[in-house]
Motif scaffolding. Sequence first.
Motif, short mmCIF file in Angstrom:
data_model
loop_
_atom_site.label_atom_id
_atom_site.label_comp_id
_atom_site.label_asym_id
_atom_site.label_seq_id
_atom_site.Cartn_x
_atom_site.Cartn_y
_atom_site.Cartn_z
N LYS A 62 44.71 15.98 65.25
CA LYS A 62 44.82 16.67 63.97
C LYS A 62 44.54 15.68 62.84
CE LYS A 62 48.17 20.11 65.58
NZ LYS A 62 47.20 21.22 65.58
N THR A 65 46.02 14.42 56.47
CA THR A 65 45.72 15.32 55.35
C THR A 65 46.17 14.71 54.03
OG1 THR A 65 45.95 17.26 56.78
CG2 THR A 65 46.08 17.62 54.39
N GLU A 90 41.13 15.11 56.16
CA GLU A 90 40.79 16.27 55.35
C GLU A 90 41.50 16.18 54.02
OE1 GLU A 90 42.11 19.90 57.22
OE2 GLU A 90 44.18 19.62 56.56
N ARG A 92 43.20 18.60 50.97
CA ARG A 92 43.65 19.90 50.47
C ARG A 92 43.85 19.75 48.98
NH1 ARG A 92 44.19 24.22 54.44
NH2 ARG A 92 43.81 23.13 56.42
N ALA A 125 34.84 17.29 53.07
CA ALA A 125 36.17 16.97 53.59
C ALA A 125 37.23 17.94 53.12
CB ALA A 125 36.55 15.54 53.17
N ALA A 127 39.30 21.16 52.91
CA ALA A 127 39.61 22.28 53.79
C ALA A 127 40.36 23.35 53.01
CB ALA A 127 40.46 21.81 54.97
N GLY A 128 40.05 24.60 53.27
CA GLY A 128 40.75 25.70 52.61
C GLY A 128 40.36 25.82 51.14
N SER A 129 41.07 26.68 50.45
CA SER A 129 40.79 26.91 49.03
C SER A 129 41.80 26.19 48.16
CB SER A 129 40.84 28.42 48.74
OG SER A 129 42.13 28.94 49.06
N ALA A 141 48.06 23.96 54.61
CA ALA A 141 47.61 22.99 55.61
C ALA A 141 48.46 23.08 56.88
CB ALA A 141 47.67 21.58 55.03
N ASP A 144 47.66 26.28 58.81
CA ASP A 144 46.34 26.22 59.45
C ASP A 144 46.36 25.34 60.70
OD1 ASP A 144 45.36 27.85 57.49
OD2 ASP A 144 44.31 26.27 56.39
N HIS A 145 47.25 24.36 60.73
CA HIS A 145 47.31 23.46 61.88
C HIS A 145 48.44 23.82 62.85
CE1 HIS A 145 44.08 20.85 60.62
NE2 HIS A 145 44.60 20.78 59.41
#
Length: 432
Positions: A62, A65, A90, A92, A125, A127-129, A141, A144-145
Amino acid sequence: MTATGNPRAERLRAIMVEEGLDAVVLSHPHDVRYATGYHSILERWGQMEAMAAAIVYADPAKPLTLVIPEANLGLVAVLNRDGDACTFGEIRTFDMLNFCEVSRYIDPDRPVTQLGRDAGELMPAIAGSCQPDVTAAIAAALADHGMAGKAIGFDEHRVSARIAPAVPHDYRDILDLMMRARVVKTAEELTRYRQVGLLADRIIAYAGSLLHEGADWNDVQARICDFMVRHAVIPVDEGAMLFGGAYEADEFIPDLFRTRGNRTLRRGDIVILETQGIHDGFWVDINRTAMIGPPSDAYRRQHDILRDAFLKMVDHLRPGVSTASLPQIGYDYLKAHGVATPEKLLVVAHGIGLMPLEIPLPYPAAGLAGVKQGFIMEENMLISLDSLYFGAKLGPCHMENVYAITAKGPEPMYAAPLELIEAPATRELTDA
């Protein structure tokens, strides 16, 4: 910019596995910087709520983040201009006030800059909005994980409470865990602190050069602050030093924590120079004693005894030794050499790094337990040995150094001599 090759995150992940944690959510600025390297001017505002966060998962598959305001993507590009100072798997994003909304508008009169291009390269890199706030971004986050129902550690319980409705979890407090992780340094951190040591030596040498009979204490402190800032060190505050100053017109008290100087320095004054500040996220903490004019033979002897006691304690800065054993070593040496009231010797051995006091004991560690209980030193710890003698007969003597704990013995981070600084009776202040 990836999380590979981040030994701090890897160390944290290993401790998480031992503790049975599936993830940790870090929102304290020190912890975010530790795990990812991210930092910004926003953290210096001293806000009660987080301006960024990091999520570390026990599962190495994973991503590490990084959670930041969308408008700070450019800052990440700046941090990584000369290398991967900020690492992540990633990103966020969230909105901070309306900064992010405003930054999304394209200015047709402004050409695309290199910074804009570098920031744009970070887009894959993300992720998401973009979420409305930091906790919403953290919750997205974690969801999603697949972290719902998992054991998650937090360094701020309010974050846990805020995201619980969206991501139910088994809450764990990780304040003590983070201190255990941070107190043992990586090879990269030790390399960085050696650079801090070089600056500390320059600062203490400059501070000593400013002292002379007739010097104004407030002016001395202001000049030290200026010197530190010009050498990329953020002073602890506007006073630059922890000790010293005048209480009344005829009373200069070096023992007091920060008193305003309301008279000039006089021959015979003892000046404690403990310059504190931050360079590259790490604390400078160096302490030396100075005398205005020539010291008496008795005072010089007292200072030399304290120095030798200090070195006796340094000999015991080794892996497997408890910091609790050090005060007795210093006390016994002072007593054996006839120093008056050896009970007035205060010895504290503490970790140092992103904070001036890093003590790997359960919270609260800054009480008596920090000295009486102490902790077992481990290889690659950075230990600041602080020896403060508050004797009244001849006056105080203080000194402090930082050492890396190694299997071969302590490695000093500062090279400034432990000798008494003897300031001439008269000298003009000079800038460096």
